[in-house]
Design a protein around this motif. Structure first.
Motif, PDB file in Angstrom:
ATOM      1  N   CYS A 107      30.420  51.364  27.676  1.00 28.10           N
ATOM      2  CA  CYS A 107      30.457  50.363  28.752  1.00 28.10           C
ATOM      3  C   CYS A 107      31.879  50.236  29.274  1.00 28.10           C
ATOM      4  CB  CYS A 107      29.970  49.016  28.225  1.00 28.10           C
ATOM      5  SG  CYS A 107      29.998  47.681  29.439  1.00 28.10           S
ATOM      6  N   GLY A 108      32.037  50.224  30.596  1.00 30.76           N
ATOM      7  CA  GLY A 108      33.359  50.117  31.212  1.00 30.76           C
ATOM      8  C   GLY A 108      33.406  49.019  32.264  1.00 30.76           C
ATOM      9  N   VAL A 109      34.604  48.680  32.670  1.00 33.67           N
ATOM     10  CA  VAL A 109      34.836  47.682  33.716  1.00 33.67           C
ATOM     11  C   VAL A 109      35.976  48.167  34.604  1.00 33.67           C
ATOM     12  CG1 VAL A 109      35.682  45.342  34.204  1.00 33.67           C
ATOM     13  CG2 VAL A 109      34.017  45.703  32.383  1.00 33.67           C
ATOM     14  N   VAL A 110      35.785  48.049  35.909  1.00 31.93           N
ATOM     15  CA  VAL A 110      36.860  48.311  36.866  1.00 31.93           C
ATOM     16  C   VAL A 110      36.799  47.207  37.925  1.00 31.93           C
ATOM     17  CG1 VAL A 110      38.025  50.000  38.300  1.00 31.93           C
ATOM     18  CG2 VAL A 110      36.417  50.793  36.556  1.00 31.93           C
ATOM     19  N   ILE A 111      37.767  46.314  37.907  1.00 25.65           N
ATOM     20  CA  ILE A 111      37.835  45.224  38.883  1.00 25.65           C
ATOM     21  C   ILE A 111      39.198  45.266  39.555  1.00 25.65           C
ATOM     22  CG2 ILE A 111      37.678  42.740  39.282  1.00 25.65           C
ATOM     23  CD1 ILE A 111      35.088  43.747  38.216  1.00 25.65           C
ATOM     24  N   GLY A 112      39.211  45.443  40.860  1.00 24.97           N
ATOM     25  CA  GLY A 112      40.453  45.507  41.606  1.00 24.97           C
ATOM     26  C   GLY A 112      40.798  44.189  42.281  1.00 24.97           C
ATOM     27  N   THR A 113      42.053  44.048  42.619  1.00 27.74           N
ATOM     28  CA  THR A 113      42.515  42.895  43.385  1.00 27.74           C
ATOM     29  C   THR A 113      43.669  43.322  44.276  1.00 27.74           C
ATOM     30  OG1 THR A 113      43.423  40.645  43.268  1.00 27.74           O
ATOM     31  CG2 THR A 113      44.043  42.155  41.511  1.00 27.74           C
ATOM     32  N   MET A 167      44.978  48.421  42.108  1.00 32.29           N
ATOM     33  CA  MET A 167      45.557  47.564  43.141  1.00 32.29           C
ATOM     34  C   MET A 167      45.903  48.435  44.337  1.00 32.29           C
ATOM     35  SD  MET A 167      47.916  44.696  41.310  1.00 32.29           S
ATOM     36  CE  MET A 167      47.951  43.754  42.847  1.00 32.29           C
ATOM     37  N   SER A 168      45.071  48.411  45.343  1.00 38.75           N
ATOM     38  CA  SER A 168      45.297  49.206  46.546  1.00 38.75           C
ATOM     39  C   SER A 168      45.048  48.343  47.775  1.00 38.75           C
ATOM     40  CB  SER A 168      44.411  50.451  46.550  1.00 38.75           C
ATOM     41  OG  SER A 168      43.076  50.129  46.221  1.00 38.75           O
ATOM     42  N   ALA A 169      45.632  47.124  47.724  1.00 45.44           N
ATOM     43  CA  ALA A 169      45.541  46.179  48.841  1.00 45.44           C
ATOM     44  C   ALA A 169      44.083  45.940  49.221  1.00 45.44           C
ATOM     45  CB  ALA A 169      46.383  46.671  50.014  1.00 45.44           C
ATOM     46  N   CYS A 170      43.761  46.072  50.497  1.00 44.76           N
ATOM     47  CA  CYS A 170      42.423  45.729  50.982  1.00 44.76           C
ATOM     48  C   CYS A 170      41.365  46.759  50.601  1.00 44.76           C
ATOM     49  CB  CYS A 170      42.456  45.541  52.494  1.00 44.76           C
ATOM     50  SG  CYS A 170      43.748  44.416  53.031  1.00 44.76           S
ATOM     51  N   GLY A 195      34.109  46.161  40.903  1.00 45.73           N
ATOM     52  CA  GLY A 195      34.183  45.391  42.141  1.00 45.73           C
ATOM     53  C   GLY A 195      35.584  44.913  42.410  1.00 45.73           C
ATOM     54  N   GLY A 196      35.683  43.823  43.179  1.00 42.38           N
ATOM     55  CA  GLY A 196      36.991  43.335  43.570  1.00 42.38           C
ATOM     56  C   GLY A 196      36.979  41.848  43.825  1.00 42.38           C
ATOM     57  N   THR A 197      38.168  41.257  43.826  1.00 46.52           N
ATOM     58  CA  THR A 197      38.299  39.812  43.998  1.00 46.52           C
ATOM     59  C   THR A 197      39.655  39.466  44.579  1.00 46.52           C
ATOM     60  OG1 THR A 197      38.177  37.680  42.841  1.00 46.52           O
ATOM     61  CG2 THR A 197      39.226  39.479  41.664  1.00 46.52           C
ATOM     62  N   ASP A 198      39.711  38.383  45.326  1.00 49.80           N
ATOM     63  CA  ASP A 198      40.974  37.806  45.775  1.00 49.80           C
ATOM     64  C   ASP A 198      40.735  36.375  46.221  1.00 49.80           C
ATOM     65  OD1 ASP A 198      43.554  39.011  45.589  1.00 49.80           O
ATOM     66  OD2 ASP A 198      42.905  40.612  46.936  1.00 49.80           O
ATOM     67  N   ALA A 199      41.733  35.533  45.999  1.00 48.33           N
ATOM     68  CA  ALA A 199      41.699  34.141  46.456  1.00 48.33           C
ATOM     69  C   ALA A 199      43.133  33.749  46.756  1.00 48.33           C
ATOM     70  CB  ALA A 199      41.092  33.241  45.388  1.00 48.33           C
ATOM     71  N   CYS A 200      43.540  33.958  47.991  1.00 47.52           N
ATOM     72  CA  CYS A 200      44.966  33.872  48.342  1.00 47.52           C
ATOM     73  C   CYS A 200      45.238  32.945  49.517  1.00 47.52           C
ATOM     74  CB  CYS A 200      45.487  35.258  48.690  1.00 47.52           C
ATOM     75  SG  CYS A 200      45.270  36.477  47.407  1.00 47.52           S
ATOM     76  N   ILE A 201      44.386  31.973  49.736  1.00 43.19           N
ATOM     77  CA  ILE A 201      44.634  31.046  50.849  1.00 43.19           C
ATOM     78  C   ILE A 201      45.673  30.037  50.374  1.00 43.19           C
ATOM     79  CG2 ILE A 201      43.580  29.452  52.499  1.00 43.19           C
ATOM     80  CD1 ILE A 201      40.928  30.916  52.063  1.00 43.19           C
ATOM     81  N   THR A 202      46.914  30.473  50.368  1.00 42.02           N
ATOM     82  CA  THR A 202      48.047  29.702  49.894  1.00 42.02           C
ATOM     83  C   THR A 202      49.158  29.751  50.947  1.00 42.02           C
ATOM     84  OG1 THR A 202      49.122  31.582  48.834  1.00 42.02           O
ATOM     85  CG2 THR A 202      47.507  30.366  47.519  1.00 42.02           C
ATOM     86  N   GLY A 347      41.178  42.082  48.451  1.00 41.93           N
ATOM     87  CA  GLY A 347      40.663  42.931  47.379  1.00 41.93           C
ATOM     88  C   GLY A 347      39.180  42.785  47.135  1.00 41.93           C
ATOM     89  N   GLY A 348      38.588  41.688  47.568  1.00 39.48           N
ATOM     90  CA  GLY A 348      37.153  41.496  47.397  1.00 39.48           C
ATOM     91  C   GLY A 348      36.311  42.126  48.479  1.00 39.48           C
TER      92      GLY A 348
END
Length: 415
Positions: A107-113, A167-170, A195-202, A347-348
């Motif tokens: 089992c593996g995981v790849v999650i980018g941001t 990590m390859s931006a968008c 998959g991917g995720t981002d939460a950057c409304i800062t 990233g998402g």
């Protein structure tokens, strides 16, 4: 088209999860896309007013993480990590993965941001400055490290085949799915959550994109600000969200009786090597990603009936991508651009849009491009607008491009 040499292992999508500005799960997000709804709204925060931001629009989550996570989880995870965990739990439930379904070593995981723990970093910097060292959370480093989302999902799944965090931006979310495909095809894993995720409304991130003049300033009508391929587009709307898919060897999925939404038939990755933010105007790298994905899938240009475009609603980016699509695939494929509805999830975005592409093939429905009122006559593509279009699809591709010149194309077919 001659297929690239390599392993003939088939990879299928058996689970999907997402939390986005259109809904707290995949069904709600898909309904929102088909309806042409938009998740953007006015950014009515003190810091936006205080600093005089010319951009006061954002696409926030439709469902806050506290609906899914307990108090301890919320306190110990950055917002981007929270979204990844929520999407991964949904995807694993959808795939029917329970303890013992897959051996940890398989089992593996790849999650980018694209950016990582920006929300936490900003908040903790303020805490240090205003209240001193003891105000800083001891969980700061696990909360801001870019591999945090992948690591948390990997811990939950006891994934020992490998846990990776591109990590390859968008393009991060799409690249994560591409690397997961490679892990399975290489025989390193039977099941990978990707998959991917981002939460950057800062303030800092918004200020950076504002200074780069990347975002729309259509403040008087935030819900129509993101308008990919439209003649009046003036930039993207920053959003937040995550998407995760469960990929499996087709024979492994069949043996355990899992459903398959579709097949990830091929992937293509390349780099422009042109500029840190601007795409290569010739689109050569984008074309390489598309053609490589098709060759790996054993598909020809004529097999592609639908393109889920990266199209961010920037003047140059949309033109470059449309020219590349025409050059490689012609003007026949039916095109949509989900960022008109979702905003740009950084990233998402690639992961959520991959999910939309799988569902388009499964349902034979291509969602409309929200806010497309007047197609820029230089685009030259069949872009869906107004309402969803029924299309019988053999294959579809999803494009994702990122600052730094990263290009990723995922090719999907029916199950």
């Amino acid at each position: 088209m001659n297929r690239l040499p390599g392993n003939d292992i088939e990879v299928v999508v058996t689970g999907m999860g997402a939390t986005t500005p259109l809904g707290g799960d995949v069904p709600a997000t898909w309904r929102g896309l088909l309806a042409g709804r938009t998740g953007a709204s006015a950014l009515d925060t003190g810091w936006a007013r205080e600093h005089g931001f010319p951009v006061r629009i954002a696409a926030r989550l439709a469902v806050e993480p506290d609906r899914e996570l307990d108090h301890v989880e919320l306190k110990r995870m950055d917002r981007a990590e929270q979204l990844a965990v929520i999407a991964a739990r949904q995807a694993c439930r959808d795939a029917g993965l329970t303890d013992g379904t897959v051996e940890p070593d398989r089992c593996g995981v790849v999650i980018g941001t694209g950016i990582g723990g920006a929300t936490t970093l900003v908040a903790q910097h303020d805490a240090l400055r205003e209240r001193g060292l003891r105000a800083v959370s001891p969980q700061l480093i696990p909360m801001v490290m870019p591999n945090g989302p992948a690591a948390l999902v990997g811990l939950a799944l006891r994934a020992r085949a490998g846990v990776h965090a591109p990590m390859s931006a968008c393009a991060s979310g799409a690249e994560a799915i591409a690397w997961a495909w490679r892990m399975i095809v290489a025989g390193e894993a039977d099941v990978v959550a990707a998959g991917g995720t981002d939460a950057c409304i800062t303030p800092a991130i918004m200020a950076g994109f504002t200074r780069a003049r990347s975002m729309s300033t259509r403040n008087t009508s935030p819900e129509t600000a993101s308008r990919p391929f439209d003649a009046g587009r003036d930039g993207f709307v920053l959003g937040e969200g995550a998407g995760v898919v469960v990929l499996e060897r087709a024979d492994f999925a069949a043996a355990r009786g899992a459903k398959a939404y579709g097949r990830l038939a091929g992937v293509g990755m390349s780099n422009d090597a042109h500029h840190i933010t601007a795409p290569d105007p010739d689109g050569a790298g984008q074309a390489t990603a598309i053609t490589t994905a098709l060759r790996r899938a054993g598909l020809g240009a004529g097999d592609v009936g639908h393109v889920n475009a990266h199209a961010t609603s920037t003047p140059l980016g949309d033109l470059t991508e449309s020219a590349t699509i025409r050059r490689v695939l012609g003007d026949g494929p039916v095109v949509t651009a989900p960022k008109g509805a979702l905003g740009h999830l950084l990233g998402g975005s690639g992961a959520v849009e991959a999910i939309a592409t799988v569902l388009a093939v499964r349902d034979g429905l291509v969602p409309p491009t929200a806010n497309l009122a007047t197609l820029d006559d230089r685009i030259g593509l069949d872009v869906v607008a107004g309402g969803p279009r029924e299309v019988r699809l053999t294959a579809a591709i999803s494009n994702s491009f990122g600052f730094g010149g990263h290009n990723v194309t995922l090719a999907f077919t029916g199950a």
